[in-house]
Design an enzyme around this catalytic site. Structure first.
Site, PDB file in Angstrom:
ATOM      1  N   PHE A   1       0.868  -1.176   0.000  1.00 14.05           N
ATOM      2  CA  PHE A   1       0.000   0.000   0.000  1.00 14.05           C
ATOM      3  C   PHE A   1       0.903   1.224   0.000  1.00 14.05           C
ATOM      4  CE2 PHE A   1      -1.801   3.687   1.963  1.00 14.05           C
ATOM      5  CZ  PHE A   1      -3.154   3.692   1.665  1.00 14.05           C
ATOM      6  N   GLU A   2       0.715   2.090  -0.978  1.00 15.80           N
ATOM      7  CA  GLU A   2       1.433   3.360  -0.972  1.00 15.80           C
ATOM      8  C   GLU A   2       0.560   4.372  -1.684  1.00 15.80           C
ATOM      9  OE1 GLU A   2       5.059   2.449  -3.163  1.00 15.80           O
ATOM     10  OE2 GLU A   2       6.230   2.435  -1.328  1.00 15.80           O
ATOM     11  N   ILE A   3       0.466   5.571  -1.151  1.00 18.87           N
ATOM     12  CA  ILE A   3      -0.102   6.681  -1.916  1.00 18.87           C
ATOM     13  C   ILE A   3       0.984   7.734  -1.910  1.00 18.87           C
ATOM     14  CG2 ILE A   3      -1.922   8.413  -2.102  1.00 18.87           C
ATOM     15  CD1 ILE A   3      -3.765   6.619  -0.546  1.00 18.87           C
TER      16      ILE A   3
ATOM     17  N   HIS B   1      12.495   1.251  -0.469  1.00 13.88           N
ATOM     18  CA  HIS B   1      11.718   2.492  -0.560  1.00 13.88           C
ATOM     19  C   HIS B   1      11.903   3.331   0.708  1.00 13.88           C
ATOM     20  CE1 HIS B   1       8.423   1.519  -3.774  1.00 13.88           C
ATOM     21  NE2 HIS B   1       9.643   1.398  -4.237  1.00 13.88           N
TER      22      HIS B   1
END
Ligand SMILES: Nc1nc2c(ncn2[C@@H]2O[C@H](COP(=O)(O)OP(=O)(O)O)[C@@H](O)[C@H]2O)c(=O)[nH]1
Ligand SMILES: *[C@@H]1O[C@H](CO)[C@@H](O)[C@H](O)[C@H]1NC(C)=O
Ligand SMILES: *[C@@H]1O[C@H](CO)[C@@H](O)[C@H](O)[C@H]1NC(C)=O
Ligand SMILES: [Mg+2]
Length: 523
Positions: free
Chosen positions: A362-364, A399
């Site tokens: 999950f990444e925004i 990341h």
């Protein structure tokens, strides 16, 4: 568990045997129990067990959920200040994962995208089948959907390594050592691709923002506002839902290479660095050996006293006066000899990776958090180090550490209000109090809910909107709280202060201890 069951069986059995027997048995069981319970437990396990955050208020001035409760989405969308963002969902996947892909899309559409209609980008190292494309288009509600293939150059390892003996041997060897996914070449490729290349894909480059999805993902709450817009408005660049520790054996040398990248390129990390690097510089001193021995506050006194005592022992002194000092000095030497070498295994210039990372499925985020000179060079450096195949560096730790080279804590947002599950890990927030005044409204019959759909009750400090959390599973906030704890500590600090480490003046302490020592034992 076993112990509890055994105890219960014994107690049940009590009624059948005489009192004496019962007492003996109970005493025996309790003793055995104590022995079992007092078995060594790792610190991580301990911290994981005792820190539970789900009932706590974590909001601070620096970071908090964008809205305290549900939002009236129609109002929100028609507000003249609202601006839809240049953003898309991104999912790397395979044709054979279609069923789980559909589960994910249905969930994000129902809980969010039926109101916002952000487009999707699907990526694959093989061409998607017509069947896959049709079925995926079928479950989206009028969003643009694009399918891309990743070219061989981006997907595969560089040509000078991919066919070498060392490469295949390294990957096979990780399988032999039972490193999770270590023996799967494709998993290494996936991690490498997500680490440094997904944001270069032409379909992804068409947006400024992305929201990463994976097959088999479930959302538990309604997201009634636009996360991209709120991040823009609040100056946030990267958002996460879960922060947990990585498996040590997948990344033993990642931090060492990072430190050498930082040194060689003269990078000044942002304050986010503090979330991942445990700092052992607690003791400022001219004595390098002492700095190395002292890793925690509680090391200061014993280690300085030890040094002075040994130093005095080695010094020639007066016969009679020396006797006491000798005893003290010798005891200290003996203690040092007996003590486990108090060196932290993976300390590099007094810092160590604490293994924490944002769970990157999950990444925004803004693409620019990766597509910039520092991060691109960082990835290139890691690529050349061979760690994507020599070890099994996940894209999540890469990341996280890479982001911390440029981002500050304030650039990051914890989407605590987004209930999320992938595979076996989940975060599901308590519902906010109130929020009932905004009932669920759908325009798509596929997402119709019962009029009195049962949502969880609102609770103090809750942040979710219309959440329905699975009851059979603990929240990751309560099971693996160690990394969240570091996050909470940091965002509770004042802005601008977070880079300061509490250090003590070692030279001063040493002078004081020496004085006290000489007073007591003379010289
Ligand atoms: N096209 C393609 N996608 C892959 C491959 N390996 C993994 N993925 C995708 O990459 C993402 C992460 O992989 P997954 O196996 O779920 O890893 P996990 O979540 O860490 O267990 C998922 O979206 C997968 O569909 C691959 O070889 N080809
Ligand atoms: C969205 O962002 C991309 C990348 O910055 C840009 O090329 C594109 O023109 C933008 N599209 C719109 C509609 O603004
Ligand atoms: C012991 O120390 C005192 C001063 O601390 C000194 O005057 C004396 O000569 C010393 N004695 C011996 C035997 O070294
Ligand atoms: Mg997955």
């Amino acid at each position: 568990m076993l112990l509890v069951r055994r105890l219960r069986n014994t107690l049940l059995g009590c009624f059948r045997c005489n009192i004496m027997m019962v007492c003996l048995l109970v005493a025996f069981i309790i003793t055995v129990g104590m022995v079992l319970v007092s078995e060594p437990v790792s610190t991580e396990e301990l911290m994981g067990n005792f820190l539970s955050f789900s009932k706590m208020d974590l909001a601070t001035k620096r970071d908090r959920p964008f809205y305290p409760s549900c939002v009236d989405t129609q109002d929100y969308l028609s507000n003249p200040l609202y601006a839809k963002q240049n953003a898309s969902f991104v999912m790397l996947t395979r044709n054979e994962e279609l069923r789980d892909v559909i589960k994910t899309i249905k969930s994000i559409e129902e809980h969010f995208n039926q109101w916002f209609h952000y487009p999707y980008v699907f990526l694959n190292d093989q061409p998607f089948t017509e069947d896959f494309k049709a079925k995926v288009r079928d479950v989206t509600t009028g969003s643009n959907v694009e399918f891309g293939t990743i070219d061989e150059i981006a997907w595969n390892f560089p040509s000078d390594v991919k066919d070498t003996f060392e490469f295949h041997n390294a990957i096979e060897n990780q399988g032999d050592r039972s490193i999770l996914y270590g023996s799967m070449e494709s998993y290494h490729k996936m991690c490498r691709f997500y680490s440094g290349l997904f944001y270069k894909h032409p379909l992804v480059q068409k947006s400024e923002w992305y929201w990463r999805l994976e097959p088999d993902v479930e959302f538990f709450c309604d997201i009634t506002y636009d996360p991209f817009w709120e991040m823009t408005r609040n100056d946030k660049k990267y958002g996460f839902t879960i922060v947990i520790p990585e498996l040590y054996w997948t990344v033993p040398n990642l931090f060492r290479h990072t430190k050498s990248f930082v040194r060689k390129n003269d990078v000044t990390p942002g304050s986010l660095w503090k979330l991942f690097a445990k700092d052992y510089n607690v003791f400022e001193s001219d004595d390098a050996e002492l700095r190395d021995w002292i890793n925690y506050d509680f090391d200061v006194k014993p280690k300085v006293s030890e040094k002075i005592a040994i130093e005095q022992l080695l010094k020639k002194g007066n016969e009679s006066e020396r006797i006491n000092a000798d005893k003290e000095g010798i005891m200290n030497l003996v203690n040092r000899a007996r003590s486990k070498k108090h060196i932290v295994e993976d300390k590099f210039s007094n810092e160590e990776y604490n293994l924490c990372h944002f769970w990157s499925n999950f990444e925004i985020a803004r693409l620019s958090v990766f597509d910039n000179e520092v991060y691109n060079n960082f990835f290139q450096f890691l690529e050349e180090s061979g760690g994507f195949w020599n070890e099994r560096w996940g894209d999540a730790p890469v990341h996280s550490i890479g982001l911390s080279l440029t981002l500050d804590l304030d650039d990051v947002h914890y989407f605590r209000d987004i209930g999320y599950r992938h595979s076996s890990i989940q975060h599901c927030p308590h519902n906010a109090m109130g929020g009932k005044e905004f009932p669920y409204v759908t325009s798509d019959p596929r997402f119709k809910r019962k009029k009195n759909a049962a949502y969880d009750k609102g609770r103090d400090f809750g942040s979710g909107c219309r959440c329905k959390c699975p009851k059979n599973k603990l929240d990751v906030e309560d099971t693996t709280g160690f990394c969240l704890n570091v996050w909470v500590d940091l965002i509770n600090q004042e802005r601008g202060r977070e880079l300061r480490v509490e250090t003590v003046n070692g030279n001063q302490i040493e002078r004081n201890v020496r004085e006290d020592y000489l007073k007591e034992f003379g010289n």
